[in-house]
Design an enzyme around this catalytic site. Structure first.
Site, PDB file in Angstrom:
ATOM      1  CG  HIS A  90     115.756 131.018  62.933  1.00 27.54           C
ATOM      2  ND1 HIS A  90     115.226 132.278  62.768  1.00 27.54           N
ATOM      3  CD2 HIS A  90     114.701 130.186  63.120  1.00 27.54           C
ATOM      4  CE1 HIS A  90     113.899 132.202  62.864  1.00 27.54           C
ATOM      5  NE2 HIS A  90     113.559 130.943  63.074  1.00 27.54           N
ATOM      6  CD  GLU A 129     118.729 120.266  67.279  1.00 28.68           C
ATOM      7  OE1 GLU A 129     117.959 120.579  68.206  1.00 28.68           O
ATOM      8  OE2 GLU A 129     119.550 121.060  66.772  1.00 28.68           O
ATOM      9  NE  ARG A 183     111.380 135.290  59.172  1.00 24.76           N
ATOM     10  CZ  ARG A 183     111.805 134.088  58.798  1.00 24.76           C
ATOM     11  NH1 ARG A 183     111.789 133.742  57.545  1.00 24.76           N
ATOM     12  NH2 ARG A 183     112.268 133.246  59.696  1.00 24.76           N
ATOM     13  N   GLY A 230     105.813 126.820  66.497  1.00 22.48           N
ATOM     14  CA  GLY A 230     104.832 125.788  66.273  1.00 22.48           C
ATOM     15  C   GLY A 230     105.343 124.468  65.753  1.00 22.48           C
ATOM     16  CG  LEU A 235     109.122 118.233  73.492  1.00 25.83           C
ATOM     17  CD1 LEU A 235     108.797 119.185  72.338  1.00 25.83           C
ATOM     18  CD2 LEU A 235     107.827 117.729  74.129  1.00 25.83           C
ATOM     19  CB  ALA A 236     113.304 113.387  71.193  1.00 26.61           C
ATOM     20  CG  HIS A 257     117.194 124.158  73.060  1.00 29.38           C
ATOM     21  ND1 HIS A 257     117.141 125.491  73.388  1.00 29.38           N
ATOM     22  CD2 HIS A 257     117.295 124.116  71.709  1.00 29.38           C
ATOM     23  CE1 HIS A 257     117.222 126.220  72.280  1.00 29.38           C
ATOM     24  NE2 HIS A 257     117.304 125.406  71.246  1.00 29.38           N
ATOM     25  N   GLY A 271     116.348 114.576  78.399  1.00 33.42           N
ATOM     26  CA  GLY A 271     114.979 114.727  78.914  1.00 33.42           C
ATOM     27  C   GLY A 271     114.158 115.775  78.189  1.00 33.42           C
ATOM     28  CB  VAL A 299     108.422 120.983  68.198  1.00 33.15           C
ATOM     29  CG1 VAL A 299     109.180 121.647  69.283  1.00 33.15           C
ATOM     30  CG2 VAL A 299     107.772 121.923  67.265  1.00 33.15           C
TER      31      VAL A 299
END
Lengths: 248, 667
Positions: B257, B394, B273, B50, B15-16, B43, B13, B411
């Protein structure tokens, strides 16, 4: 450095599994050594791993942004993942959030409550009729005043953790009260020009004592909101708007 | 036996999953969405900085378009991605973000006039155009030529996820919370749905569907420290793998990351950054310009992470009881900027470190962050080996990231792949191919098998194993031996040890015996599955004797286009196997729009493929010819690598920008 002994924490948890017929609510106390930077997320997982495999609680992001782990921490609603034990006494009491359906121990079904609230208040952008149905996404987007989008985001930061509901006096008397979370959502859509609903539409949703007129202004919600949302001023804002509607 | 029928079953559930669900629903198909947690807690909410989409509204994004975004994405992937998928993606991202704007995301907007920004540690004034006022703004991110990353403060994922879940409420998507998919129901290479377990009551339900979409996110939690939410355990990939039929792609491609806080591994966004924050060492010295003079802190993520480790290995790390770390210094940005545009970062610093990032530097270290690998699919999101099984976000490897993902592209991928896969799935559901002809006994056998597995887990055994212990060992192995820098010796050790753990995991005994809500029980079966995924990662990494993107072999530092310009394909052939089976799928240079070249970081260590030069010459010739003929960029692109027909009709249009308008008739 790492040989320093930490404090012994005594974490008392209100345990109860409503799935098991013969089970009764009880307080169980676990002792563990405090580690540097320890949060309740770390402490509870350690307890589950080493002391009580059955202990139920909910964490997802463990970073204070998803709202899964709200519980009563020493009697006050808050996010367990970012509760540093170093900021608390060695005796810590944990209980599930009240109001919400209990799944077991510290795990509550906030999702079901929030989902119901979203359906009831129709917390989505209402476009005019069918005007936007076709994909018009190839063309340049509509503009929005930069300050207004910031203002909407400010209210959109709610994570539906349920702390405001658990800290609400009104809801104890009116179980259908929409809570600060619901009123804040309406305030959010009311300032959003993309939502074509008018005050009369919002009045239909919250213009009663289960809505804006039920709030007793105790403002427990604002005290416990982990995102520091301006709940007091937004509830007042909606009340002024809705009173004006009532007088019409 | 409880069976529920629907047209489309969505697992996950975030975004995808939500975007796919609303898409099929709008095409008129019934849909049920299963999720471990309320969708708004997925997640996806953790994406801070962004979403990349080439709108080009800000003055620093001017001139941006799909071509530039495409090139950044392919280079970022170290040529490991599927270029057609990258094209499909970059063409759709602007549409996705504009649609989300209509659905309520409060994107941060451009403000006309002067604005002070920090670029390369200096304060610079930029001037936004009048006509851009009120359009969606963008910030700078690593590995990109233009400022392309659109955002809402640093709560981008949160605001997108909430808008998307609200849309799902509007569309009356049936969401079943606290439901875990346990097994894919399949027969003769066709997927028919899944067996799911209610995590509150323990009830097992069979969901039978024409098509099933897995959108369960990544598998970062096989590592001890990860920025991922605790539910990112790769269970979608694992149940696909356990079919023995569906395949996984590029499982060894794991992103670290550069800036997660120490020790807990919570992310601070690349936006730190991008907005001008610096990386400094034990002496307070800014070291990145020494390693990457051009891109500095804003080199691609894999590059920055490696440079940080290199620098710490030189003794320049800051010692702490949790090991060495470096500093992320955003004090130069000033309090006002931090409190407005990096407020999540500020909250995280206050809550978990007790520091004020407007005054103090933040202790950071490269940390597991993203899974480029996943369920291998074609560009439509369908498994190459199992009909009716789709995947997006993902969880999938369709494969737009190759061996390194650009910040802001994930995203973007979730919503883009969700909207595209929804169309392809709908097409499939409307075709004869999706008819269901499945005997009820097949469903029953899948249900029974899951029931037996659960019963076996709670049964006493002679050599009882503890799932928590095995999992902790696995997490350590992945951290120590399958990390940022890898070598054959460590990887072989990891494979051997993980295989032992997998064998031992068959004897896990769950002490708390209830089959209802039981965290120990789900930890047990998930541990068994995570071990399989860990083996896919470790073995894939061992056998890929080259360095590409985030997969970095100290014993094979060259990117080897001659032997490894391919995708790793992993299957689990037989249930009792203790290792996965690995094969490779070639990436065809002859069809590339952007033939393999030097990425521009460090020195060029590529073992080139002779085909690359040949294709480059072809590409140059075609470009030159068409440019001479006065063709526009779309026509030239079309001649090099046609992709537009692969898109669903509704998304084939060209994207307008302030500096690029089209007459209505064009497709």
């Amino acid at each position: 450095m790492s040989n320093e002994k930490g404090r012994i924490l005594k974490i008392s948890v209100l345990k109860y599994n409503p799935q098991v017929k013969e089970d009764k609510p009880k307080i169980v106390t676990y002792e563990l050594e405090e580690a540097p930077g320890m949060t309740l997320f770390i402490a509870l997982n350690e307890i589950r791993q080493h002391q009580d495999n059955s202990l139920k609680f909910d964490f997802v992001c463990r970073a204070g942004i998803c709202g899964s782990c709200s519980m009563l921490i020493n009697g006050k609603p808050g996010l367990a993942c970012r509760a540093l034990t170093s900021k608390m006494d060695a005796d810590i009491t944990l209980a599930p959030l009240p109001v919400f359906e209990l799944i077991g121990d510290l795990s509550v079904f906030t999702g079901k409550w929030m989902s119901g609230m979203n359906d009831r208040l129709e917390t989505w952008i209402h476009e005019k009729e069918e005007e936007e149905k076709a994909c018009s996404c190839d063309t340049i987007e509509e503009t929005m005043d930069p300050d207004l989008s910031d203002e909407i985001y400010e209210l959109d930061r709610c994570i539906e953790c349920g702390c405001c509901v658990a800290g609400c006096g009104t809801i104890v008397m009116r179980e259908n009260f929409v809570g600060a979370v619901g009123l804040n959502k309406i305030a959010r859509y009311a300032i959003d020009p993309r939502d074509k609903r008018e005050d009369a539409d919002y009045y239909d949703l919250i213009g009663d004592e289960d809505g804006i007129f039920g709030c007793m202004s105790l403002m427990g919600c604002e005290d416990v909101c982990p995102k520091d949302l301006p709940l007091q001023s937004k509830i007042a804002y909606m009340r002024r708007k809705m009173v004006a509607m009532k007088d019409k | 036996m409880k069976i529920t029928y629907t047209d489309v079953l969505v697992v996950g559930g975030g975004l995808a999953g939500l975007r796919a669900a609303t898409g099929v629903k709008e095409r008129g198909h019934d849909c049920i969405l299963l999720t471990l947690v309320p969708p708004k807690r997925s997640h996806s909410a953790a994406a801070q900085g962004g979403m990349q989409a080439s709108l080009g509204n800000s003055i620093k994004g001017e001139g941006d378009n799909e071509d530039v975004h495409f090139e950044d994405t392919v280079k970022g992937s170290d040529w490991g991605c599927d270029q057609k998928v990258a094209r499909i993606f970059t063409n759709t991202a602007p549409k996705a973000i504009r649609q989300l704007a209509q659905w309520g995301v409060p994107w941060t907007r451009v403000r006309r006039g002067d604005r002070e920004v920090v670029i390369n540690a200096k304060k610079v004034t930029i001037t936004e155009k009048d006509e851009a006022h009120g359009l969606i703004n963008a910030r700078d991110f690593g590995g990109t030529k233009k400022w392309r990353t659109c955002y809402t403060s640093d709560g981008t994922g949160h605001s997108m996820l909430f808008a998307m879940d609200n849309k799902a409420h509007e569309d009356k998507i049936e969401v079943r919370e606290r439901m875990e998919a346990m097994a894919i129901i399949h027969e003769n290479g066709r997927c028919y749905g899944a067996v799911a377990r209610n995590l509150m009551t323990g009830e097992l339900v069979a969901y039978i569907a024409k098509s099933t979409i897995i959108a369960t996110g990544g598998y970062g939690r096989i590592y001890k420290v990860s920025t991922n939410a605790v539910i990112c355990q790769g269970m979608g990939q694992a149940i696909a793998l356990e079919t023995g039929v569906a395949t996984l792609g590029n499982m060894e491609a794991i992103q670290f990351h550069p800036t997660a806080i120490v020790p807990v591994g919570i992310l601070t966004t690349e936006g730190c950054r991008g907005d001008g924050g610096l990386l400094t060492d034990v002496d307070g010295y800014r070291f990145m310009p020494d390693y990457e003079p051009e891109k500095k802190e804003l080199a691609s993520r894999d590059v920055v992470s490696r440079r940080m480790v290199e620098h710490m290995r030189k003794g320049k790390g800051v010692k702490s009881r949790y090991g060495d770390h470096l500093w992320l210094d955003i004090t130069i940005l000033g309090r006002e900027h931090i409190e407005k545009n990096l407020r999540e970062v500020k909250e995280i610093c206050e809550s978990f470190l007790g520091i004020d990032p407007a005054v103090d530097p933040i202790p950071v270290r490269p940390t597991q962050h993203y899974s480029m690998g996943g369920i291998r699919t074609d560009y439509r999101g369908e498994s190459q080996t199992m009909k009716g099984l789709f995947s997006c976000g993902e969880a999938a490897c369709w494969d737009m990231h190759g061996f390194n993902r650009l910040g802001g592209n994930s995203v973007a991928e979730t919503v883009v792949s969700g909207m595209l896969v929804a169309e392809y799935v709908s097409d499939y559901c409307e075709s004869k191919d999706s008819d269901i002809d499945l005997h009820i006994s097949v469903i029953e056998s899948f249900l029974n098998k899951e029931k037996e597995k659960l019963n076996f887990l709670i049964k006493p055994k002679e050599k009882a194993e503890d799932a928590y212990e095995l999992r902790a060992k696995m997490e350590d192995i992945m951290m120590d031996d399958v990390g940022i820098f890898r070598n054959g010796e460590d990887l072989q050790k990891a494979v051997t040890e993980l295989e032992e753990l997998l064998v031992r995991s068959k004897n896990i005994v769950v002490k708390c015996k209830t089959l209802t809500a039981n965290p120990e029980l789900f930890n047990a079966y998930r541990t068994q599955r995570m071990l399989k995924l860990a083996l896919c990662v470790a073995l894939g990494a061992l056998q890929r004797t080259e360095s590409r993107g985030a997969h970095s072999r100290e014993d094979y530092p060259e990117r080897n286009d001659k032997d490894f310009l391919n995708r790793t394909i992993t299957t689990w052939k037989n249930e009792n196997d203790t290792l996965p089976t690995i094969s490779y799928e070639e990436i065809n240079i002859d069809e590339m729009e952007l033939p393999p070249g030097f990425r521009g970081y460090g020195k060029d260590m590529t073992i080139t493929n002779p085909k690359s030069e040949k294709r480059q010459n072809e590409v140059d010739k075609i470009k030159e010819k068409l440019e001479d003929e006065g063709k526009d960029r779309f026509e030239i692109q079309e001649a090099l690598m046609p992709f537009r027909d692969m898109l669903p009709d509704v998304y084939q249009g060209k994207n307008e920008r302030l500096y690029e308008k089209f007459t209505k008739d064009v497709k």
